[in-house]
Design a protein around this motif. Structure first.
Motif, PDB file in Angstrom:
ATOM      1  N   ARG A  71      63.303  27.269 -17.511  1.00 41.74           N
ATOM      2  CA  ARG A  71      62.759  26.018 -16.990  1.00 41.74           C
ATOM      3  C   ARG A  71      62.839  25.027 -18.131  1.00 41.74           C
ATOM      4  O   ARG A  71      62.395  25.298 -19.231  1.00 41.74           O
ATOM      5  CB  ARG A  71      61.301  26.191 -16.568  1.00 41.74           C
ATOM      6  CG  ARG A  71      61.148  26.991 -15.338  1.00 41.74           C
ATOM      7  CD  ARG A  71      59.707  26.998 -14.939  1.00 41.74           C
ATOM      8  NE  ARG A  71      59.547  27.807 -13.740  1.00 41.74           N
ATOM      9  CZ  ARG A  71      58.562  27.683 -12.912  1.00 41.74           C
ATOM     10  NH1 ARG A  71      57.608  26.801 -13.158  1.00 41.74           N
ATOM     11  NH2 ARG A  71      58.482  28.439 -11.852  1.00 41.74           N
ATOM     12  N   GLY A  72      63.418  23.921 -17.872  1.00 41.95           N
ATOM     13  CA  GLY A  72      63.600  22.962 -18.948  1.00 41.95           C
ATOM     14  C   GLY A  72      64.846  23.277 -19.736  1.00 41.95           C
ATOM     15  O   GLY A  72      65.840  23.743 -19.203  1.00 41.95           O
ATOM     16  N   GLN A  73      64.757  23.090 -21.045  1.00 43.17           N
ATOM     17  CA  GLN A  73      65.949  23.203 -21.889  1.00 43.17           C
ATOM     18  C   GLN A  73      66.188  24.636 -22.348  1.00 43.17           C
ATOM     19  O   GLN A  73      65.307  25.300 -22.872  1.00 43.17           O
ATOM     20  CB  GLN A  73      65.807  22.294 -23.100  1.00 43.17           C
ATOM     21  CG  GLN A  73      67.069  22.226 -23.921  1.00 43.17           C
ATOM     22  CD  GLN A  73      66.990  21.161 -24.990  1.00 43.17           C
ATOM     23  OE1 GLN A  73      66.075  20.363 -25.007  1.00 43.17           O
ATOM     24  NE2 GLN A  73      67.950  21.161 -25.884  1.00 43.17           N
ATOM     25  N   GLN A  74      67.424  25.086 -22.168  1.00 43.36           N
ATOM     26  CA  GLN A  74      67.860  26.402 -22.637  1.00 43.36           C
ATOM     27  C   GLN A  74      68.079  26.328 -24.146  1.00 43.36           C
ATOM     28  O   GLN A  74      68.524  25.295 -24.647  1.00 43.36           O
ATOM     29  CB  GLN A  74      69.165  26.752 -21.938  1.00 43.36           C
ATOM     30  CG  GLN A  74      69.841  27.990 -22.470  1.00 43.36           C
ATOM     31  CD  GLN A  74      71.118  28.285 -21.730  1.00 43.36           C
ATOM     32  OE1 GLN A  74      71.128  28.294 -20.518  1.00 43.36           O
ATOM     33  NE2 GLN A  74      72.190  28.514 -22.455  1.00 43.36           N
ATOM     34  N   PRO A  75      67.797  27.398 -24.882  1.00 44.64           N
ATOM     35  CA  PRO A  75      68.106  27.377 -26.319  1.00 44.64           C
ATOM     36  C   PRO A  75      69.589  27.067 -26.531  1.00 44.64           C
ATOM     37  O   PRO A  75      70.430  27.472 -25.732  1.00 44.64           O
ATOM     38  CB  PRO A  75      67.786  28.812 -26.758  1.00 44.64           C
ATOM     39  CG  PRO A  75      66.848  29.339 -25.735  1.00 44.64           C
ATOM     40  CD  PRO A  75      67.221  28.661 -24.457  1.00 44.64           C
TER      41      PRO A  75
END
Length: 122
Positions: free
Chosen positions: A102-106
């Protein structure tokens, strides 16, 4: 890293032609291998993955990566960790690679290593 990139890189590292892979891959058609390398085909069968692994003389980690790439692309930073860190076991890498975010992936090695550490602590 994509499936296409991985296959092309592995073939080139071993100095093999498409025809040589075809011969070593139990007559897997060189045109099909070419389409896989170009990204024109994806989702190869398990049998195709096994034939390619054998023909490309992949080690166990590379076979695991090839199998994963048949299902999804891998962030380049995570791929580098997978290749360069044999001390991190596949049971700790695979869940991180298949995780939904959820949100930004590493997207950096540092961020991926944090995620791997979280999985290792479970």
């Amino acid at each position: 890293m994509t499936l296409a990139e991985f296959i092309a890189n592995a073939r080139e590292r071993r100095g093999l032609t498409l025809r040589q892979i075809q011969d070593k891959a139990d007559k897997l058609d060189h045109a099909y291998i070419s389409r896989l390398e170009k990204g024109d085909r994806d989702k190869p069968s398990e049998a195709t993955i096994e034939k390619l692994s054998k023909a490309l003389r992949l080690n166990e980690r590379e076979c695991q990566i090839l199998t994963l790439l048949a299902e999804r692309d891998i962030d380049d930073a995570l791929y580098t960790i997978m290749i360069s860190r044999p001390d991190i076991t596949w049971p700790h890498l695979e869940p991180v690679a298949t995780m939904s975010f959820r949100g930004q992936q590493p997207n950096s090695a540092k961020d991926w290593l944090k995620m791997i550490q979280l999985v290792q602590e479970l």
